[in-house]
Design a protein around this motif. Structure first.
Motif, PDB file in Angstrom:
ATOM      1  N   THR A  28     -35.195  -5.632  19.857  1.00 33.50           N
ATOM      2  CA  THR A  28     -35.747  -4.579  19.123  1.00 33.50           C
ATOM      3  C   THR A  28     -36.956  -4.845  18.782  1.00 33.50           C
ATOM      4  O   THR A  28     -37.372  -5.984  18.625  1.00 33.50           O
ATOM      5  CB  THR A  28     -34.749  -4.346  17.818  1.00 33.50           C
ATOM      6  N   GLY A  29     -37.813  -3.835  18.334  1.00 32.14           N
ATOM      7  CA  GLY A  29     -38.981  -3.924  17.665  1.00 32.14           C
ATOM      8  C   GLY A  29     -39.138  -3.896  16.423  1.00 32.14           C
ATOM      9  O   GLY A  29     -40.275  -3.807  15.562  1.00 32.14           O
ATOM     10  N   TYR A  52     -41.494 -12.781  20.098  1.00 35.80           N
ATOM     11  CA  TYR A  52     -42.874 -12.112  20.604  1.00 35.80           C
ATOM     12  C   TYR A  52     -43.852 -11.308  19.354  1.00 35.80           C
ATOM     13  O   TYR A  52     -43.142 -10.599  18.535  1.00 35.80           O
ATOM     14  CB  TYR A  52     -42.760 -11.201  21.668  1.00 35.80           C
ATOM     15  N   GLU A  53     -44.907 -11.650  19.268  1.00 40.99           N
ATOM     16  CA  GLU A  53     -45.778 -10.894  18.304  1.00 40.99           C
ATOM     17  C   GLU A  53     -46.417  -9.795  18.988  1.00 40.99           C
ATOM     18  O   GLU A  53     -47.286  -9.960  19.864  1.00 40.99           O
ATOM     19  CB  GLU A  53     -46.658 -11.722  17.559  1.00 40.99           C
ATOM     20  N   ASP A  54     -46.197  -8.615  18.602  1.00 47.39           N
ATOM     21  CA  ASP A  54     -46.502  -7.359  19.178  1.00 47.39           C
ATOM     22  C   ASP A  54     -47.700  -6.640  18.371  1.00 47.39           C
ATOM     23  O   ASP A  54     -47.432  -6.665  17.221  1.00 47.39           O
ATOM     24  CB  ASP A  54     -45.422  -6.349  19.386  1.00 47.39           C
ATOM     25  N   GLU A  55     -48.590  -6.059  18.832  1.00 45.13           N
ATOM     26  CA  GLU A  55     -49.641  -5.044  17.962  1.00 45.13           C
ATOM     27  C   GLU A  55     -49.389  -3.710  18.110  1.00 45.13           C
ATOM     28  O   GLU A  55     -49.591  -3.259  19.295  1.00 45.13           O
ATOM     29  CB  GLU A  55     -51.021  -5.642  18.387  1.00 45.13           C
ATOM     30  N   LEU A  56     -49.228  -3.069  16.996  1.00 45.52           N
ATOM     31  CA  LEU A  56     -49.387  -1.445  17.099  1.00 45.52           C
ATOM     32  C   LEU A  56     -50.853  -0.934  16.816  1.00 45.52           C
ATOM     33  O   LEU A  56     -51.491  -1.593  16.039  1.00 45.52           O
ATOM     34  CB  LEU A  56     -48.466  -0.744  16.173  1.00 45.52           C
ATOM     35  N   VAL A  57     -51.233   0.132  17.799  1.00 42.35           N
ATOM     36  CA  VAL A  57     -52.437   0.608  17.391  1.00 42.35           C
ATOM     37  C   VAL A  57     -52.426   1.950  17.254  1.00 42.35           C
ATOM     38  O   VAL A  57     -51.558   2.753  17.888  1.00 42.35           O
ATOM     39  CB  VAL A  57     -53.671   0.247  18.615  1.00 42.35           C
ATOM     40  N   ALA A  60     -44.480   1.652  12.534  1.00 43.10           N
ATOM     41  CA  ALA A  60     -45.794   2.249  12.086  1.00 43.10           C
ATOM     42  C   ALA A  60     -45.830   3.188  10.745  1.00 43.10           C
ATOM     43  O   ALA A  60     -46.974   2.819  10.158  1.00 43.10           O
ATOM     44  CB  ALA A  60     -45.937   3.566  13.146  1.00 43.10           C
ATOM     45  N   PHE A  61     -44.722   3.558  10.427  1.00 39.76           N
ATOM     46  CA  PHE A  61     -44.777   4.174   9.011  1.00 39.76           C
ATOM     47  C   PHE A  61     -44.806   3.254   8.038  1.00 39.76           C
ATOM     48  O   PHE A  61     -45.666   3.225   6.983  1.00 39.76           O
ATOM     49  CB  PHE A  61     -43.463   4.744   8.858  1.00 39.76           C
ATOM     50  N   ARG A  62     -44.148   1.784   8.247  1.00 33.82           N
ATOM     51  CA  ARG A  62     -44.428   0.640   7.151  1.00 33.82           C
ATOM     52  C   ARG A  62     -45.914   0.410   7.163  1.00 33.82           C
ATOM     53  O   ARG A  62     -46.413   0.108   6.324  1.00 33.82           O
ATOM     54  CB  ARG A  62     -43.533  -0.439   7.901  1.00 33.82           C
ATOM     55  N   THR A  82     -49.362  -6.020  13.347  1.00 36.89           N
ATOM     56  CA  THR A  82     -48.704  -6.860  14.049  1.00 36.89           C
ATOM     57  C   THR A  82     -47.362  -6.591  13.657  1.00 36.89           C
ATOM     58  O   THR A  82     -46.968  -6.531  12.466  1.00 36.89           O
ATOM     59  CB  THR A  82     -49.210  -8.155  13.963  1.00 36.89           C
ATOM     60  N   ARG A  83     -46.299  -6.867  14.586  1.00 35.87           N
ATOM     61  CA  ARG A  83     -44.957  -6.845  14.199  1.00 35.87           C
ATOM     62  C   ARG A  83     -43.968  -7.743  15.201  1.00 35.87           C
ATOM     63  O   ARG A  83     -44.587  -8.099  16.365  1.00 35.87           O
ATOM     64  CB  ARG A  83     -44.404  -5.460  14.631  1.00 35.87           C
TER      65      ARG A  83
END
Length: 300
Positions: A146-147, A161-166, A205-207, A269-270
């Motif tokens: 899960t993300g 894994y560290e993911d980045e939202l943009v 994204a909301f967070r 990042t998440r």
């Protein structure tokens, strides 16, 4: 009632066909029909609606299917836990994953796992993060990805894994001029395309917007979509801006079809997480799969 009857019922429910179920079970069609008829007599209810083209479940059938599936899964777990994998080949490790890990991380992980454990079989279910957790808690999946973290039941989350939202926008002049800015409050003035309810990307994204002083309820929502490709194409076509994983939009960003903006000065990042039910016995294959993930992403 016995497990052979339940297995016949589950196969018919999943294939919607007596003949296909019989073929998978290496039984004759009359034998499968007899198993179902015995179940219906014993339970005093109709489990299947039969017509000339396919078979569907009645309401009673749907209820039994949930229980029968769990019983057969437990039988497989017992067999494999006590070293009967070779005798009972065909057990499948079920993996539930949200969009980003399913499409961009798991293909490489599963390829390595299959090279190292060629006798194991995998089945991947792609859903949103909420769906992943539901599948883990209902034991319809053995391990999930899960993300985001959803505090439900006895789930254990292991970040790997560290993911980045943009923020993604079309390559229009007014957006080009904003590149390099830390302030992202301009998103409130733009139509926004969101992922669906239950999406980990949407929740995170909301967070992140909240951490940048932006109330998500103030967004001008133009559309809500489940399909990531549709979201990217809609954003590139000027329908609105969106927030997605950099992984998902890497090609579009590099080709100039979309512009990417960090979610504030600190970025967005998440963690992508493995998730499993710590209170439920795990298959040896699940433990091997988790070990494979940890070997590929040791820093987390």
């Amino acid at each position: 009632m016995n497990l052979k009857q339940l297995e016949a019922f589950v196969r018919v429910a999943e294939t919607t066909s007596f003949s296909k179920a019989a073929k998978q079970l290496y039984l004759t069609q009359p034998t499968v029909s007899a198993h179902i008829a015995s179940l219906e007599r014993e339970l005093s209810t109709c489990l299947l609606v039969r017509n000339t083209k396919e078979v569907s479940l009645t309401e009673s059938g749907k209820e039994l299917y949930a229980y029968a599936g769990q019983m057969l899964e437990l039988e497989q777990k017992i067999r494999r836990r006590f070293g009967l994998e070779e005798k009972y080949a065909g057990s499948v490790l079920r993996i539930a994953a949200s969009t980003i890990p399913a499409q961009y991380l798991l293909p490489d992980i599963m390829a390595r796992f299959c090279r190292e454990y060629p006798k194991e079989q995998l089945k991947l279910f792609e859903t949103d993060s909420s769906g992943v957790v539901e599948m883990i808690l209902s034991h319809k999946a053995d391990v999930g990805f899960t993300g985001t973290v959803l505090e439900r039941g006895n789930c254990t989350y292991v970040p790997f894994y560290e993911d980045e939202l943009v923020i993604l926008a079309p390559p229009e002049e007014r957006f080009c001029r904003r590149q390099g800015e830390d302030d992202i409050s301009w998103i409130l003035d733009e139509p926004v395309i969101l992922r669906e309810e239950g999406s980990g990307t949407r929740k995170e994204a909301f967070r992140m917007l909240g951490e940048n002083g932006i109330d998500p309820s103030g967004l001008n929502v133009a559309a809500v979509m489940e399909n990531q490709e549709a979201i990217k194409r809609s954003a590139a076509g000027g329908m609105g801006v969106t927030i997605l994983s950099h992984l998902a939009a890497k090609e579009e960003i590099e080709s100039g079809k979309l512009l990417a903006f960090p979610l504030g000065k600190a970025g967005g990042t998440r963690n992508i997480n493995m998730v499993y039910d710590a209170g439920y016995p795990s298959l040896p294959a699940a433990e091997k799969f988790i070990k494979t993930v940890q070997q590929m992403y040791p820093e987390n």
